[in-house]
Design an enzyme around this catalytic site. Structure first.
Site, short mmCIF file in Angstrom:
data_model
loop_
_atom_site.label_atom_id
_atom_site.label_comp_id
_atom_site.label_asym_id
_atom_site.label_seq_id
_atom_site.Cartn_x
_atom_site.Cartn_y
_atom_site.Cartn_z
N ASP A 48 0.88 -1.17 0.00
CA ASP A 48 0.00 0.00 0.00
C ASP A 48 0.91 1.22 0.00
O ASP A 48 2.13 1.10 0.16
CB ASP A 48 -0.89 -0.01 1.26
CG ASP A 48 -1.78 1.21 1.35
OD1 ASP A 48 -2.39 1.57 0.32
OD2 ASP A 48 -1.87 1.84 2.42
N GLY A 97 -3.32 8.80 -3.80
CA GLY A 97 -4.66 9.14 -4.31
C GLY A 97 -4.78 10.49 -4.96
O GLY A 97 -5.74 10.75 -5.69
N THR A 126 -6.54 2.84 -4.50
CA THR A 126 -6.04 3.69 -5.59
C THR A 126 -5.30 2.84 -6.63
O THR A 126 -5.51 2.99 -7.84
CB THR A 126 -5.09 4.75 -5.00
OG1 THR A 126 -5.80 5.45 -3.96
CG2 THR A 126 -4.62 5.72 -6.05
N GLU A 142 -2.46 8.52 8.57
CA GLU A 142 -0.99 8.45 8.57
C GLU A 142 -0.41 9.21 9.76
O GLU A 142 0.63 8.84 10.29
CB GLU A 142 -0.42 9.02 7.27
CG GLU A 142 -0.68 8.14 6.04
CD GLU A 142 0.18 6.87 6.02
OE1 GLU A 142 1.34 6.92 6.45
OE2 GLU A 142 -0.35 5.83 5.57
N HIS A 159 -7.03 2.86 3.89
CA HIS A 159 -6.79 3.65 5.10
C HIS A 159 -8.08 3.84 5.90
O HIS A 159 -8.03 4.07 7.10
CB HIS A 159 -6.23 5.04 4.74
CG HIS A 159 -4.77 5.06 4.43
ND1 HIS A 159 -4.23 4.45 3.33
CD2 HIS A 159 -3.73 5.64 5.09
CE1 HIS A 159 -2.92 4.67 3.33
NE2 HIS A 159 -2.59 5.38 4.38
N1 DGL Z 1 -4.67 3.22 1.06
C1 DGL Z 1 -4.76 3.76 -0.24
C2 DGL Z 1 -6.03 3.44 -0.95
O1 DGL Z 1 -6.59 2.42 -0.62
C3 DGL Z 1 -4.05 4.95 -0.64
C4 DGL Z 1 -4.26 6.25 0.01
C5 DGL Z 1 -3.36 7.24 -0.65
O2 DGL Z 1 -2.18 6.95 -0.73
O3 DGL Z 1 -3.85 8.28 -1.11
O4 DGL Z 1 -6.45 4.11 -1.85
#
Ligand code: DGL
Length: 270
Positions: free
Chosen positions: A11, A44, A76, A153, A188
């Protein structure tokens, strides 16, 4: 690659740990290698081209460890770049969209379903297309919630956190009374599950990481790829920036049964 090889999971940061937690519960004997691209999070808000470049590097890193399957535990990546991983390898590759879309449709009584994710995931329209391909009469409402990613985060995850409560209120109010099911289309977001639920009482939340972990377990079982190990598998963590914050936040998220001692790697070499 053998049955005793690890399952690779990645991720952009901490979010994919929601899949690690679920995989470790379903498949306790498996080794897992996790990569969190903490040096380049968030994905994202990046262009599709950049997301695809990062994805290929992340997958190449996991492949360099001889993994037997890869789970892109990132909405993403799953919605913009899964084929970039498939182009690199013949091993099974999983994302977090397919099963979550199916589960959301099955769980919804009204067939009015909400999707939240990063800007790149919402722009891809993939959850909407998948649900509409099951039932063209289903109503799918989408909203990008990019601020949820830094809230996770940076550890704004304690129950009742005021900043997270306000962000949930602001992003989620338009869904109130409009949907009975909401897909947490970014890995997340399950970390904020309680705050999201408080903003949308009575709405069923779909955690894409849990659905994906179940799909990984099923495929490994059906293809005879499960480990024959008796004891618990080992989980190794890698990140692309200073590991201290990942170790601390990850531990809060995964719980006291998990020790996290991530190693920093140079992802640009892959
Ligand atoms: N955890 C991620 C998702 O599922 C990415 C979040 C990110 O890096 O913007 O999209």
């Amino acid at each position: 690659m053998s049955n005793e090889s690890a399952i690779g999971v990645f991720d952009s940061g901490l979010g994919g740990l929601s899949a690690v937690r679920e995989l470790a519960r379903l498949l306790p004997h498996e080794n897992i290698i996790y990569f969190g691209d903490t040096g380049r999070v968030p994905y994202g808000s990046k262009s599709r081209e950049t997301i695809r470049k990062y994805t290929a590097q992340d997958a190449s890193f996991l492949l360099s460890h001889g993994v037997k399957a890869i789970l892109a535990a990132c909405g993403t990546v799953s919605s913009n770049a899964l084929e970039c991983i498939e182009a690199l390898t013949d091993i099974p590759v999983f994302g977090v969209v397919e099963d979550a879309a199916r589960e959301a449709y099955a769980a919804s009584k009204t067939k009015r379903i909400g999707i939240i994710g990063t800007q790149a995931t919402v722009n891809s329209g993939i959850f909407k297309r998948k649900i509409e391909s099951i039932d063209v009469r289903a109503t799918v409402l989408q909203c990008a919630c990019p601020l949820f990613v830094p809230l996770v985060e940076y550890g704004f995850t304690a129950e009742g956190d005021e900043i997270t409560r306000l962000a949930c209120e602001r992003y989620l109010a338009p869904f109130r009374g409009e949907v009975d099911t909401l897909v947490l289309g970014c890995t997340h977001f399950p970390i904020l599950e309680k705050a999201i639920s408080a903003a949308l009482p009575g709405v069923t939340l779909i955690n894409p990481a849990s659905e994906a972990a179940r799909a990984v377990a099923k495929t490994l079982f059906e293809n005879g790829l499960l480990s024959a190990r008796k004891g618990r598998g080992e989980i190794r963590y890698f990140v692309s920036d200073e590991p201290a914050r990942f170790n601390a936040e990850g531990k809060i998220f995964l719980g006291k049964d998990f020790a996290i001692d991530a190693k920093k790697i140079e992802i640009d070499k892959f």
